[in-house]
Design an enzyme around this catalytic site. Structure first.
Site, mmCIF file in Angstrom:
data_model
loop_
_atom_site.group_PDB
_atom_site.id
_atom_site.type_symbol
_atom_site.label_atom_id
_atom_site.label_comp_id
_atom_site.label_asym_id
_atom_site.label_seq_id
_atom_site.Cartn_x
_atom_site.Cartn_y
_atom_site.Cartn_z
ATOM 1 N N CYS A 9 -2.017 -2.411 7.877
ATOM 2 C CA CYS A 9 -2.009 -3.361 6.749
ATOM 3 C C CYS A 9 -0.790 -4.276 6.754
ATOM 4 C CB CYS A 9 -2.138 -2.606 5.442
ATOM 5 S SG CYS A 9 -3.785 -1.865 5.288
ATOM 6 N N LYS B 275 -6.700 -4.868 -3.015
ATOM 7 C CA LYS B 275 -7.318 -5.524 -1.857
ATOM 8 C C LYS B 275 -8.349 -4.599 -1.208
ATOM 9 C CE LYS B 275 -3.483 -4.328 1.299
ATOM 10 N NZ LYS B 275 -4.228 -3.577 2.302
ATOM 11 N N GLU C 62 -4.646 -0.738 -1.278
ATOM 12 C CA GLU C 62 -5.943 -0.824 -0.590
ATOM 13 C C GLU C 62 -6.944 0.056 -1.329
ATOM 14 O OE1 GLU C 62 -5.982 0.212 3.572
ATOM 15 O OE2 GLU C 62 -8.168 0.070 3.700
ATOM 16 N N ASP D 280 0.795 -1.247 0.000
ATOM 17 C CA ASP D 280 0.000 0.000 0.000
ATOM 18 C C ASP D 280 0.825 1.293 0.000
ATOM 19 O OD1 ASP D 280 -1.894 -1.953 0.250
ATOM 20 O OD2 ASP D 280 -2.759 -1.251 2.128
HETATM 21 N N1 TIU Z 1 -2.559 0.416 4.270
HETATM 22 C C1 TIU Z 1 -3.021 0.693 5.490
HETATM 23 O O1 TIU Z 1 -2.365 0.487 6.502
HETATM 24 N N2 TIU Z 1 -4.271 1.295 5.553
HETATM 25 C C2 TIU Z 1 -4.674 2.099 6.569
HETATM 26 O O2 TIU Z 1 -5.819 2.523 6.612
HETATM 27 N N3 TIU Z 1 -3.752 2.417 7.512
HETATM 28 C C3 TIU Z 1 -3.877 3.266 8.563
HETATM 29 O O3 TIU Z 1 -2.952 3.331 9.359
HETATM 30 N N4 TIU Z 1 -4.960 4.021 8.658
#
Ligand code: TIU
Length: 227
Positions: A167, A134, A77, A29
């Site tokens: 994530c 994802k 994401e 991500d």
């Molecule tokens: N990729 C991921 O970690 N998505 C999140 O929403 N992370 C946060 O720390 N908010």
């Protein structure tokens, strides 16, 4: 062909037996909305500097990984434009003014195809490198990641990206339950919160490596160089 031989990489809680021919780099991500000034992450009041320090080490690792001809997988994401894969609970969580799917600073927030959803320029996937879209925090949930890894004979993952406690941790836990050994690189993962960065890594390597190992990118680059 990648030679089928092992290198030992310094890591905690004990050295990691690195089998490059059976190891994929999974970059989680590294998306514009999480990392770029003016993106969704910053709009929520987060300090994107905490994540941006991971860009240069990820870039160096990715260069070495590609040069060695090893498998790299990128994840993002996000959701379908019609939001059919967005659980209402995820949409409304946080009671913020803006939700996933609403117009944000770089297009609709966390919607596939929008500018903010895409991977940052510095780590942009090359043609042929799998990109896993994802809908959840974990990269195995509702994706074909496990099938792709099995197809390539992968048994281990080097995991990098953001965010450490969300994530990255979720994906490492999912991978652990599916039988993969995970090496998480401390300098290549980032959290908006320094205390979660520290604890997120401790949780992985505690209890004899309950979810995996924690190491540093220079050690992996060194091991690839010797391959
Ligand atoms: N990729 C991921 O970690 N998505 C999140 O929403 N992370 C946060 O720390 N908010």
């Amino acid at each position: 062909m990648v030679p089928d031989k092992v290198s030992i990489v310094e890591a905690e809680p004990y050295p990691f037996e690195f089998w490059p021919a059976h190891c994929a780099l999974v970059i989680i991500d590294m998306q514009r909305d999480f990392l770029e000034p003016g993106g969704f992450g910053e709009m929520l009041g987060n300090d994107v500097g905490q994540l941006r320090r991971t860009i240069a080490p990820n870039r160096a690792l990715l260069d070495a990984w590609r040069k060695a001809g090893l498998l790299v997988i990128h994840t993002r994401e996000g959701h379908r434009p019609d939001l059919a894969d967005l659980p209402p609970a995820k949409r409304i969580r946080g009671r913020g003014e803006k939700h996933i799917g609403d117009p944000g600073p770089m297009g609709r927030i966390l919607v596939r195809g929008e500018a903010g959803h895409d991977i940052i320029r510095e780590l942009y996937p090359k043609p042929g490198e799998p990109v896993i879209d994802k809908p959840g925090k974990g990269a195995f949930f509702a994706t074909d990641l496990h099938a792709i890894l099995q197809y390539h004979g992968i048994r281990q993952l080097v995991v990098t990206g953001v965010t450490t406690e969300v994530c990255v941790n979720t994906t490492v836990r999912e991978a652990n339950d599916r039988g993969y050994d995970c090496l998480v690189l401390a300098d290549c993962v980032g959290s908006y919160f320094p205390e979660f960065q520290e604890m997120g890594l401790k949780m992985i390597k505690a209890q004899g490596g309950i979810f995996g190992w924690v190491g540093k990118s220079d050690q992996v680059i060194k091991a690839i160089g010797k391959g």
